[in-house]
Design a protein around this motif. Structure first.
Motif, mmCIF file in Angstrom:
data_model
loop_
_atom_site.group_PDB
_atom_site.id
_atom_site.type_symbol
_atom_site.label_atom_id
_atom_site.label_comp_id
_atom_site.label_asym_id
_atom_site.label_seq_id
_atom_site.Cartn_x
_atom_site.Cartn_y
_atom_site.Cartn_z
ATOM 1 N N ALA A 260 23.325 13.819 77.826
ATOM 2 C CA ALA A 260 21.969 13.328 78.163
ATOM 3 C C ALA A 260 21.298 12.959 76.850
ATOM 4 C CB ALA A 260 21.166 14.417 78.871
ATOM 5 N N ASP A 261 20.289 12.109 76.933
ATOM 6 C CA ASP A 261 19.588 11.753 75.696
ATOM 7 C C ASP A 261 18.088 11.760 75.884
ATOM 8 O OD1 ASP A 261 18.257 8.852 75.430
ATOM 9 O OD2 ASP A 261 19.851 8.725 76.897
ATOM 10 N N ASP A 262 17.429 11.938 74.750
ATOM 11 C CA ASP A 262 15.975 11.804 74.683
ATOM 12 C C ASP A 262 15.683 10.893 73.489
ATOM 13 O OD1 ASP A 262 13.151 12.281 74.602
ATOM 14 O OD2 ASP A 262 13.520 13.783 73.056
ATOM 15 N N LEU A 263 16.309 9.738 73.480
ATOM 16 C CA LEU A 263 16.118 8.800 72.375
ATOM 17 C C LEU A 263 15.082 7.750 72.774
ATOM 18 C CD1 LEU A 263 19.857 8.218 71.390
ATOM 19 C CD2 LEU A 263 18.173 9.525 70.087
ATOM 20 N N ALA A 264 14.225 7.388 71.817
ATOM 21 C CA ALA A 264 13.220 6.359 72.099
ATOM 22 C C ALA A 264 13.898 5.034 72.453
ATOM 23 C CB ALA A 264 12.319 6.181 70.883
ATOM 24 N N HIS A 265 15.037 4.778 71.835
ATOM 25 C CA HIS A 265 15.773 3.528 72.039
ATOM 26 C C HIS A 265 16.507 3.524 73.380
ATOM 27 C CE1 HIS A 265 19.391 0.901 70.879
ATOM 28 N NE2 HIS A 265 18.366 0.098 70.827
ATOM 29 N N GLU A 266 16.663 4.709 73.987
ATOM 30 C CA GLU A 266 17.469 4.781 75.211
ATOM 31 C C GLU A 266 16.633 5.344 76.371
ATOM 32 O OE1 GLU A 266 21.308 6.469 74.151
ATOM 33 O OE2 GLU A 266 21.572 5.012 72.548
ATOM 34 N N SER A 267 16.870 6.612 76.750
ATOM 35 C CA SER A 267 16.262 7.106 78.001
ATOM 36 C C SER A 267 14.735 7.120 78.041
ATOM 37 C CB SER A 267 16.781 8.508 78.324
ATOM 38 O OG SER A 267 18.097 8.420 78.808
ATOM 39 N N ARG A 268 14.089 7.262 76.884
ATOM 40 C CA ARG A 268 12.619 7.273 76.945
ATOM 41 C C ARG A 268 12.075 5.968 77.501
ATOM 42 N NH1 ARG A 268 10.682 9.423 71.184
ATOM 43 N NH2 ARG A 268 12.155 11.153 71.086
ATOM 44 N N GLN A 269 12.877 4.930 77.437
ATOM 45 C CA GLN A 269 12.434 3.623 77.954
ATOM 46 C C GLN A 269 12.475 3.571 79.475
ATOM 47 O OE1 GLN A 269 11.928 0.783 75.942
ATOM 48 N NE2 GLN A 269 13.003 1.241 74.067
ATOM 49 N N PHE A 270 13.369 4.367 80.068
ATOM 50 C CA PHE A 270 13.551 4.176 81.514
ATOM 51 C C PHE A 270 13.526 5.463 82.332
ATOM 52 C CE2 PHE A 270 17.663 3.529 79.213
ATOM 53 C CZ PHE A 270 18.359 4.652 79.622
ATOM 54 N N ARG A 271 13.342 6.630 81.682
ATOM 55 C CA ARG A 271 13.437 7.862 82.469
ATOM 56 C C ARG A 271 12.206 8.114 83.353
ATOM 57 N NH1 ARG A 271 13.119 11.684 77.265
ATOM 58 N NH2 ARG A 271 10.871 11.793 76.996
ATOM 59 N N THR A 272 11.034 7.566 82.991
ATOM 60 C CA THR A 272 9.821 7.841 83.771
ATOM 61 C C THR A 272 9.755 6.925 84.985
ATOM 62 O OG1 THR A 272 8.727 8.357 81.694
ATOM 63 C CG2 THR A 272 7.297 8.084 83.605
ATOM 64 N N HIS A 273 9.671 7.541 86.153
ATOM 65 C CA HIS A 273 9.605 6.754 87.396
ATOM 66 C C HIS A 273 8.196 6.181 87.573
ATOM 67 C CE1 HIS A 273 13.471 7.998 89.356
ATOM 68 N NE2 HIS A 273 13.408 8.851 88.353
ATOM 69 N N ALA A 274 8.128 5.014 88.207
ATOM 70 C CA ALA A 274 6.812 4.422 88.484
ATOM 71 C C ALA A 274 6.214 5.078 89.721
ATOM 72 C CB ALA A 274 6.967 2.924 88.719
#
Ligand code: SF4
Length: 380
Positions: A260-274
């Motif tokens: 799993a990742d918590d990278l700004a370049h990766e999952s932080r871009q898409f992990r938050t649901h609308a």
């Protein structure tokens, strides 16, 4: 070479050749392109204008013209962006957007119009304290300002229907990305740390609708393959981004799985649901308001440590790997806080200081090898 390998190789090629990829996409779609400095910029509005948003996350550069504008102790991403801008690499863009999350970005924003006057810039300000309802209203007004400035720059009106459609395209893309990072759990060899990263990186230079289709196709083919076993350490990776390629090779060599990742370049871009209610612009604003665990926004009770602990527990990870980009103040200020929380729970941390232009990864190789031995001995 089988179909999966062919598709993966195509993504690798695109991630390694951003300019060529963007040029190809522009030619095949007839779209213009617009540059997006990191992070969280409203790509949906750019896409709604029929323009290709292009992620600008630095790159390998040589040269020192940038020293006339920003100090040597600014982060390598911004130095690379500015250097490339001054070299004319971005002249094909119709403009760029720069948010103002940190001091370096503010300096770039002030200097860009002088250093790279041929590429117009639209600034973007995010609310730092997101606890008040006024923050959402402010953010919505910022999105509208950006839309207005973009319309003027492109001499083109952007309709509400276009924004709604664009938002849906991005929602599909984000859902596919969330599925992709989960798939790594079952195919750690096929989607090793480098391949995982490069596939995600390629999204920055592609049309999101086309990219999503291709990614979904790749995932369908991978799912038909027998699942693979994890043999080396399983880690949660955190930080701004994990680059350059030879840095990721070190993890692949040592059999790591980025579970799993918590990278700004990766999952932080898409992990938050609308959220489900509201217009597209409102949903875009509340995705930012609802975002947690990111050092670029103020959180009175910082949730990053808890979030990392939850990921470690959920995926039964062996450790957390911190990719600390040199001179990235927001990330550096956050580290002592979440380190303390992870230490209290006895979670192992591998702290690695990196930058995009690294002459050698020999020291990092030694550190990763020793950490691997420590983790694997513990597992035995
Ligand atoms: S200092 Fe950090 S947040 Fe600021 S531009 Fe550089 S990498 Fe991004």
């Amino acid at each position: 070479m089988n179909q999966v390998e062919l598709l993966i190789n195509q993504f690798l090629k695109e991630a390694r050749n951003p300019k060529q990829t963007v040029t190809n996409v522009m030619a095949s779609t007839g779209k213009k392109a617009f540059g997006c400095f990191p992070i969280y910029v409203p790509e949906e509005i750019i896409y709604a204008a029929g323009v290709l948003p292009v992620g600008m996350w630095g790159g390998q550069t040589q040269g020192s013209k940038v020293n006339a504008y920003i100090q040597s102790f600014c982060c390598s991403i911004m130095r690379a962006n500015m250097e490339q801008g001054m070299a004319g690499t971005y002249d094909f863009l119709d403009g760029i957007i720069i948010p103002t999350f940190c001091d370096t970005m503010k300096a770039i924003l002030a200097n860009w119009p002088v250093a790279v006057p041929q590429v117009k810039v639209i600034p973007f300000v995010y609310p730092q304290n997101r606890t008040s309802e006024y923050s959402a209203q402010f953010l919505i007004s910022q999105f509208r300002n950006f839309q207005y400035n973009l319309e003027n720059l492109l001499s083109k009106k952007i309709s509400e229907a276009d924004i709604e459609n664009s938002f849906l395209t991005y929602e599909k893309y984000r859902a596919a990305m969330r599925e992709f990072v989960e798939l790594v759990n079952y195919y750690p060899k096929t989607l090793n740390p480098k391949i995982r990263h490069m596939i995600i990186k390629a999204s920055n230079f592609n049309d999101k609708a086309v990219y999503t289709k291709r990614l979904c196709h790749l995932m369908e083919l991978i799912k038909e393959m027998p699942q693979e076993k994890v043999h080396g350490p399983k880690v949660v990776i955190t930080g701004l981004m994990a680059e350059p390629e030879q840095f990721l090779d070190l993890f692949t060599e040592n059999g790591y799985t980025f579970i799993a990742d918590d990278l700004a370049h990766e999952s932080r871009q898409f992990r938050t649901h609308a959220r489900s209610e509201g217009t597209a612009i409102e949903k875009m604003a509340y995705r930012i308001i609802d975002l947690r665990g990111c050092p670029f926004f103020y959180e009175e009770n910082k949730s990053r440590g808890t979030m990392l602990k939850t990921l470690v527990e959920k995926y039964n990870a062996d450790a957390v790997v911190v990719c600390m980009f040199k001179f990235c103040d927001p990330e550096e200020f956050d580290y002592p806080v979440y380190k303390n929380e992870l230490d209290k729970d006895g979670i192992k941390i591998l702290y690695l200081e990196i930058e995009q232009q690294m002459d050698s990864v020999a020291q990092l190789r030694t550190r990763i090898q020793s950490f691997t031995e420590m983790i694997m001995n513990k597992i035995k």
